[in-house]
Write an enzyme that holds these catalytic residues in place. Structure first.
Site, mmCIF file in Angstrom:
data_model
loop_
_atom_site.group_PDB
_atom_site.id
_atom_site.type_symbol
_atom_site.label_atom_id
_atom_site.label_comp_id
_atom_site.label_asym_id
_atom_site.label_seq_id
_atom_site.Cartn_x
_atom_site.Cartn_y
_atom_site.Cartn_z
ATOM 1 N N LYS A 23 0.811 -1.294 0.015
ATOM 2 C CA LYS A 23 -0.047 -0.099 0.126
ATOM 3 C C LYS A 23 0.834 1.135 -0.105
ATOM 4 O O LYS A 23 0.507 2.052 -0.507
ATOM 5 C CB LYS A 23 -0.774 0.049 1.105
ATOM 6 C CG LYS A 23 -1.901 -0.970 1.451
ATOM 7 C CD LYS A 23 -3.165 -0.836 0.740
ATOM 8 C CE LYS A 23 -3.842 0.342 1.161
ATOM 9 N NZ LYS A 23 -5.050 0.486 0.397
ATOM 10 N N GLU A 47 -4.665 7.859 6.868
ATOM 11 C CA GLU A 47 -5.191 8.909 5.686
ATOM 12 C C GLU A 47 -6.433 9.455 6.244
ATOM 13 O O GLU A 47 -6.866 9.196 7.383
ATOM 14 C CB GLU A 47 -5.851 7.894 4.749
ATOM 15 C CG GLU A 47 -4.957 7.114 3.894
ATOM 16 C CD GLU A 47 -5.532 6.119 2.887
ATOM 17 O OE1 GLU A 47 -4.865 5.602 2.305
ATOM 18 O OE2 GLU A 47 -6.922 6.244 2.554
ATOM 19 N N ARG A 65 -5.040 -8.484 -11.553
ATOM 20 C CA ARG A 65 -5.603 -9.818 -11.965
ATOM 21 C C ARG A 65 -7.070 -9.388 -12.722
ATOM 22 O O ARG A 65 -7.533 -8.555 -12.576
ATOM 23 C CB ARG A 65 -5.833 -10.557 -10.873
ATOM 24 C CG ARG A 65 -6.939 -9.983 -9.860
ATOM 25 C CD ARG A 65 -7.626 -10.938 -8.711
ATOM 26 N NE ARG A 65 -8.670 -10.223 -8.385
ATOM 27 C CZ ARG A 65 -8.485 -9.441 -7.176
ATOM 28 N NH1 ARG A 65 -7.429 -8.987 -6.871
ATOM 29 N NH2 ARG A 65 -9.540 -9.100 -6.581
HETATM 30 C C1 MV4 Z 1 -11.154 4.054 3.144
HETATM 31 C C2 MV4 Z 1 -12.568 4.376 3.518
HETATM 32 C C3 MV4 Z 1 -12.879 5.847 3.632
HETATM 33 N N1 MV4 Z 1 -11.845 6.756 3.933
HETATM 34 N N2 MV4 Z 1 -10.252 5.083 3.148
HETATM 35 C C4 MV4 Z 1 -11.840 -0.616 2.882
HETATM 36 C C5 MV4 Z 1 -10.994 -1.687 2.257
HETATM 37 C C6 MV4 Z 1 -9.789 -0.794 1.833
HETATM 38 N N3 MV4 Z 1 -9.189 -1.638 0.564
HETATM 39 C C7 MV4 Z 1 -10.192 0.413 1.790
HETATM 40 N N4 MV4 Z 1 -11.426 0.654 2.380
HETATM 41 C C8 MV4 Z 1 -11.850 1.978 2.763
HETATM 42 N N5 MV4 Z 1 -10.993 2.844 2.780
HETATM 43 C C9 MV4 Z 1 -10.526 6.140 3.298
HETATM 44 N N6 MV4 Z 1 -9.407 7.054 3.655
HETATM 45 C C10 MV4 Z 1 -13.626 3.487 3.490
HETATM 46 C C11 MV4 Z 1 -13.161 2.332 3.026
HETATM 47 C C12 MV4 Z 1 -14.337 1.217 3.064
HETATM 48 C C13 MV4 Z 1 -14.508 0.423 1.959
HETATM 49 C C14 MV4 Z 1 -13.776 0.620 0.725
HETATM 50 C C15 MV4 Z 1 -14.116 -0.073 -0.551
HETATM 51 C C16 MV4 Z 1 -15.146 -1.000 -0.416
HETATM 52 C C17 MV4 Z 1 -15.787 -1.242 0.652
HETATM 53 C C18 MV4 Z 1 -15.521 -0.431 1.749
HETATM 54 C C19 MV4 Z 1 -16.210 -0.848 2.962
HETATM 55 C C20 MV4 Z 1 -15.862 -0.005 4.031
HETATM 56 C C21 MV4 Z 1 -14.961 0.886 4.072
#
Ligand code: MV4
Length: 523
Positions: A127, A211, A303
């Protein structure tokens, strides 16, 4: 700079080994058959009677049920490919698909890996590393620290700089593991400790970073393809906000939140992201989209993805065929210039989980399986009637994908298709989709990544049983028989007019029809 191996010698694959199982193995088998390439699959002991074994030209046992003893045996799989004369390996998704080491092993053995170079997988696997490279490439990332915070003091300092609420994330992470939202300084210490220990447990690396936390963002991702001649193209976006505990359940394209202008800007950013790591083959750049239409790079999936069919249906491009042709060294042709979405596609994932019991796994024998068909309906299915669903692997059995001219029509078609679908013997997530089709926010396209979990927690999405038919099989059979003989006698028009809605006769007749459909005259 990324080390690029340069264009491979152009060649035609004669045989390809699929290092996967289930519906994605079937999907790749179909592409190979259409390109007249011989197919080989590996299978674990419980998968010996699976659909991929039935449909492939060659099938090889690879070990017992546990993935590490079968589908994850990287060296044995590459050795097998060499032994059987396979020119290439398609890894599907999951298993070995995002292991840089596996891509490297293939390359060293002279077997084409149908995916990006090992270096691109590695660069996108971290990341913090990928964030740094995206910043350098001018791709917007969520504001925050571009290096891990080593202790609570550093975390507190970073949080003040960013401004609450903040998100603590695992540097090695992904998938929401080791992620914590922190709304105030008072919560920071416990969240920091929890995120670190979860990161250590999940990834063997306790490094975390901070973040800015986005409020109710959408997950919108861009499909890209890169060839071995320096060209990367965007195939538009998929809206994947409907997730349950970080598991996607519904995906669609185009996103209800995207118009041509946002699509173009996100596409450009995704192409820049891929180009920055020397990307080739199919990949997906994930973004968070906030309510003001600003988007931020999240991660890149190196992928083919589960939800690739919605892109195929709106672009008319066969992504697996494109992967194979790219891996053979062909340049992306003029059909990839300025790709625009046509109509609307929606995918629902059919999991062997019981939505009435907290989505508990539901293994067992599929006693009845009737898949929907008709205009604009596609099934990507890895099982068949009579097959046994085990607990050894991912519970996703199949995907139902629909296409129509616009979103309302696509949702109507999805409802129609779900009405035709019958699965008996195991529980599935189908009732959840019936409930979603009655949800005003879903119907209006008002989606965010937390929406499904919130609605489920609030009991707003009562999974709906299929329209219940009374258990009157012999009356049903009699009604069907009556209808058939009547139709023959009168020359096809039925018994003369529909009974008034709600009349006793009409209800019974409908019950009989439903029952006949449910069981089928053949069972
Ligand atoms: C976040 C976010 C809000 N703000 N980052 C969850 C999995 C990870 N790959 C990134 N995720 C998130 N990052 C910031 N700065 C909210 C999520 C998140 C989310 C993102 C994508 C798909 C589903 C999610 C479910 C809950 C939270």
């Amino acid at each position: 700079m990324p080390t690029s191996p340069g264009p491979p010698e152009p060649r035609r694959f004669r045989k390809v080994l699929i290092a996967n199982r289930g519906e994605i193995a079937v999907r790749v088998l179909r592409a190979l058959a259409e390109l007249d390439i011989r197919s080989a699959v590996i299978y674990s002991e419980p998968d010996r009677d699976g659909l991929p074994v039935l449909l492939s030209d060659e099938a090889y046992p690879i070990g017992p049920a546990p993935s590490r003893d079968s589908y994850l045996r990287a060296e044995a799989i590459v050795e097998l490919a060499v032994r059987i004369g396979a020119d290439a390996i398609h890894p599907g998704y999951g298993f070995l698909s995002e292991r840089a080491e596996f891509a490297r092993l293939c390359r060293e053995a002279g077997v084409a890996f149908i995916g990006p170079p090992a270096e691109a997988i590695a660069a996108m696997g971290s990341k913090t590393e990928s964030r740094r490279r995206m910043i350098a490439a001018g791709v917007p990332v969520v504001p925050g620290g571009d290096s891990p915070v080593g202790d609570l003091e550093a975390a507190a300092e970073a949080a003040v700089g960013i401004g609450y609420p903040v998100m603590i994330k695992a540097a090695a992470g992904g998938g929401g593991k080791g992620m914590r939202r922190v709304d105030s300084a008072a919560e920071l210490a416990s969240a920091f400790r929890a995120a670190r220990s979860e990161a250590a447990a999940s990834f063997g690396d306790d490094a975390v970073y901070l973040e800015r936390c986005l409020v109710e963002p959408r997950h919108v991702e861009i499909q890209v393809l890169g060839d071995h001649h320096g060209r990367v193209v965007s195939l538009g976006e998929r809206e994947c906000s409907l997730q349950r505990r970080h598991q996607k359940v519904v995906e669609e394209s185009p996103s209800p939140a995207a118009g041509p202008e946002l699509r173009a800007r996100m596409g450009e950013a995704a192409v820049a992201a891929a180009a920055a790591v020397g990307y080739t083959n199919a990949g997906t750049v994930e973004f968070l989209l906030d309510r003001d239409g600003r988007f931020y790079f999240l991660e890149m999936n190196t992928r083919l993805q589960v939800e690739h069919p919605v892109t195929e249906l709106v672009t008319g491009i066969d992504l697996v065929a494109a992967q194979l042709r790219i891996a053979q060294g062909e340049p992306l042709g003029p059909e990839f210039d300025d790709v625009r979405p046509h109509g609307h596609a929606v995918e629902v994932r059919l999991y062997a989980e019981d939505p009435f019991r907290g989505f508990a796994p539901s293994p067992g024998r599929i006693r009845l399986l009737r898949l929907p068909a008709g205009p604009g309906v596609r099934n990507d299915c890895g099982v068949y009637e009579g097959a046994e669903v085990t607990v050894h692997y991912d519970p996703m059995l199949a995907k139902l994908i629909v296409w129509a001219a616009d979103r309302p029509r696509a949702l109507a078609r999805l409802g129609r298709a779900l009405g035709e679908l019958r699965i008996e013997g195991i529980q599935t997530t189908v009732p959840l989709y019936r409930a979603l089709l009655a949800d005003p926010d879903f119907l209006a396209g008002r989606l965010d990544v937390g929406m499904l979990d919130r609605k489920l927690a609030a009991g707003e999405l009562r999974p709906r049983e299929e329209p219940e038919a009374p258990d009157l099989p012999f009356i049903a059979a009699a009604l069907v028989h009556f209808e058939r003989s009547n139709r023959l006698a009168t020359g096809g028009a039925g018994s003369g007019g529909r009974p008034a809605a709600g009349s006793r006769r009409g209800e019974w007749r409908r019950a009989g029809r439903r029952e006949a459909l449910r069981r089928g005259p053949w069972s």
